[in-house]
Design an enzyme around this catalytic site. Structure first.
Site, PDB file in Angstrom:
ATOM      1  N   LYS A   1       0.846  -1.186   0.066  1.00  0.00           N
ATOM      2  CA  LYS A   1      -0.032  -0.059   0.131  1.00  0.00           C
ATOM      3  C   LYS A   1       1.057   1.212  -0.168  1.00  0.00           C
ATOM      4  O   LYS A   1       1.207   1.886   1.033  1.00  0.00           O
ATOM      5  CB  LYS A   1      -0.992   0.018   1.057  1.00  0.00           C
ATOM      6  CG  LYS A   1      -2.250   0.849   0.976  1.00  0.00           C
ATOM      7  CD  LYS A   1      -3.278   0.244   1.949  1.00  0.00           C
ATOM      8  CE  LYS A   1      -4.297   1.332   2.113  1.00  0.00           C
ATOM      9  NZ  LYS A   1      -5.076   1.297   0.769  1.00  0.00           N
TER      10      LYS A   1
ATOM     11  N   GLU B   1      -8.031  -5.134 -10.192  1.00  0.00           N
ATOM     12  CA  GLU B   1      -8.675  -4.117  -9.268  1.00  0.00           C
ATOM     13  C   GLU B   1      -9.604  -3.207  -9.730  1.00  0.00           C
ATOM     14  O   GLU B   1      -9.794  -3.101 -10.891  1.00  0.00           O
ATOM     15  CB  GLU B   1      -7.225  -3.268  -8.530  1.00  0.00           C
ATOM     16  CG  GLU B   1      -6.320  -3.970  -8.037  1.00  0.00           C
ATOM     17  CD  GLU B   1      -6.474  -3.943  -6.464  1.00  0.00           C
ATOM     18  OE1 GLU B   1      -7.692  -3.914  -5.944  1.00  0.00           O
ATOM     19  OE2 GLU B   1      -5.454  -4.050  -5.762  1.00  0.00           O
TER      20      GLU B   1
HETATM   21  N1  PLP Z   1      -7.281  -2.310  -3.535  1.00  0.00           N
HETATM   22  C1  PLP Z   1      -6.555  -1.153  -3.227  1.00  0.00           C
HETATM   23  C2  PLP Z   1      -5.670  -0.732  -4.639  1.00  0.00           C
HETATM   24  C3  PLP Z   1      -6.907  -0.300  -2.204  1.00  0.00           C
HETATM   25  O1  PLP Z   1      -6.311   0.865  -1.864  1.00  0.00           O
HETATM   26  C4  PLP Z   1      -7.601  -0.851  -1.292  1.00  0.00           C
HETATM   27  C5  PLP Z   1      -7.981   0.031   0.029  1.00  0.00           C
HETATM   28  O2  PLP Z   1      -7.511  -0.287   0.913  1.00  0.00           O
HETATM   29  C6  PLP Z   1      -8.375  -1.961  -1.284  1.00  0.00           C
HETATM   30  C7  PLP Z   1      -7.900  -2.821  -2.327  1.00  0.00           C
HETATM   31  C8  PLP Z   1      -9.089  -2.590  -0.366  1.00  0.00           C
HETATM   32  O3  PLP Z   1      -8.347  -3.116   0.807  1.00  0.00           O
HETATM   33  P1  PLP Z   1      -8.934  -3.228   2.262  1.00  0.00           P
HETATM   34  O4  PLP Z   1      -9.930  -4.031   2.257  1.00  0.00           O
HETATM   35  O5  PLP Z   1      -7.939  -3.820   3.176  1.00  0.00           O
HETATM   36  O6  PLP Z   1      -9.254  -1.691   2.794  1.00  0.00           O
HETATM   37  C1  COI Z   2      -9.220   2.209   1.830  1.00  0.00           C
HETATM   38  O1  COI Z   2     -10.088   1.851   1.444  1.00  0.00           O
HETATM   39  O2  COI Z   2      -8.767   2.374   2.868  1.00  0.00           O
HETATM   40  C2  COI Z   2      -7.988   2.849   0.753  1.00  0.00           C
HETATM   41  O3  COI Z   2      -7.137   2.747   1.062  1.00  0.00           O
HETATM   42  C3  COI Z   2      -8.878   3.610  -0.404  1.00  0.00           C
HETATM   43  C4  COI Z   2      -8.283   4.675  -0.378  1.00  0.00           C
HETATM   44  C5  COI Z   2      -7.120   5.039  -1.118  1.00  0.00           C
HETATM   45  C6  COI Z   2      -9.287   5.978  -0.447  1.00  0.00           C
END
Ligand code: PLP
Ligand code: COI
Length: 338
Positions: free
Chosen positions: A183, A219
């Site tokens: 991330k 994605e």
């Molecule tokens: N994919 C991307 C590129 C994201 O920025 C996020 C956000 O966090 C997710 C997927 C979803 O991840 P999570 O469910 O851990 O928030």
């Molecule tokens: C999240 O879902 O927490 C993300 O990171 C998305 C964000 C970049 C807006």
């Protein structure tokens, strides 16, 4: 006393809340960190975060429950994922227990910003780390800042559980063996132009294909993809270049154990969309956003409906959100009280 905001109509925008946590790494160790009211950082011009993208972040939420207490959803998963992002960019990681403790401190200090139960809103929490200090060479920093801030948010995609349309992007957000699973800001910088082009054409966001072959869905903007097949299998892409979404892994478990569906990670070929009767995007900010239609070059593919949420997506949403807000019993270890 809770703040007076239009809780039901919050979008996903910055709001300056009262306190944030900040900790510095210097001379080989983290200081103990503190809460501060100052939302500005004063950093060296040579900071690696500014030039070479040596930074990473997390996204998580705090939820007000019916009894007035506050839930965090699987915060140790965020702590662990941040460590992986740090490892990928050769940054100093922040200890897991201290990560969760810092998040709790920020939520407590901003308690009046935690949206009331029943409004659908939550407190979005943004931990992040940046490489700082005097530097010019392409190498890891000697100094880091770890910080956590938070703000109340509503829907990330307009309309919340209403379906909307997306478009497959000709661009990639990450390389096949690059940083897609971490991330890190660079992935998001790469997504700005595709996102802008998608929105200019009235789509909610860009859908990315696998960067190696451009034949499989990876994605959905800043969220993972899932689809429900006609024979009730929950499928979500497996790839080394997508972010391992905590929401996605939670839905895989819930689909199997609470909805009695078959649930699996696998390849989602862009020329095999007819296998799905429903599709959606999932993530912390996105929660679950139904994908109505998907523009694939000249073709427009509609899943369940261009405007309405499908029944299985709705059940998954109710289960997930019910757990987060404390209305439905959570699997062991998923909820951490603030
Ligand atoms: N994919 C991307 C590129 C994201 O920025 C996020 C956000 O966090 C997710 C997927 C979803 O991840 P999570 O469910 O851990 O928030
Ligand atoms: C999240 O879902 O927490 C993300 O990171 C998305 C964000 C970049 C807006």
């Amino acid at each position: 006393m809770t703040k007076e905001l239009d809780w039901k109509n919050l979008g996903f925008s910055y709001i300056k809340t009262d306190y944030r946590f900040i900790s510095h790494y210097k001379d080989g160790q983290w200081d103990k960190g503190e809460l501060t009211r100052d939302n500005r950082l004063h950093i060296a011009e040579g900071s690696t975060a500014l030039h070479y993208g040596q930074q990473c972040f997390e996204g998580m939420k705090a939820y007000r429950t019916a009894d007035g207490s506050i839930n965090l959803f699987r915060p140790y998963e965020n702590a662990r994922r941040m460590k992986k992002s740090c490892d990928r960019l050769l940054m100093e990681s922040y200890p897991e227990e201290q990560f969760v403790e810092a998040v709790k401190q920020v939520v407590r200090a901003n308690e009046k910003w935690v949206p009331p139960y029943g409004t659908g809103a939550s407190l979005y929490i943004r931990p992040f780390m940046i490489g700082v200090g005097d530097n010019i060479g392409v190498k890891p920093a000697d100094e880091y800042i770890f910080s956590v801030f938070a703000m109340p948010v509503g829907s990330y995609f307009k309309g919340g559980l209403k379906a909307s349309n997306f478009i497959v992007s000709p661009y990639d957000r990450a390389a096949p063996r690059g940083t897609g699973a971490a991330k890190v800001g660079g992935n998001y910088a790469a997504s700005l132009l595709p996102g802008k082009e998608a929105k200019e054409r009235s789509f909610s966001d860009a859908v990315y294909l696998d960067p190696e072959t451009h034949s499989k869905i990876e994605e959905v903007g800043a969220a993972n993809f899932f689809g429900i097949t006609h024979d009730d299998v929950f499928i979500t892409p497996k790839s080394p270049s997508i972010l391992p979404s905590i929401t996605k892994y939670s839905l895989l478990w819930l689909a199997e154990n609470r909805l009695n569906l078959k649930a699996e990670e696998g390849d989602v070929y862009i020329d095999d969309l007819d296998q799905f009767k429903e599709a959606g995007a999932c993530g912390t900010a996105a929660v679950i956003a139904p994908i109505g239609g998907l523009q694939v070059e000249e073709d427009f593919h509609v899943f369940y409906s261009e405007t309405e949420v499908g029944p299985i997506t709705k059940r998954l949403y109710n289960e997930l959100v019910g757990i987060q807000f404390g209305d439905i019993e959570a699997p062991e270890g998923w909820i951490e009280k603030v």
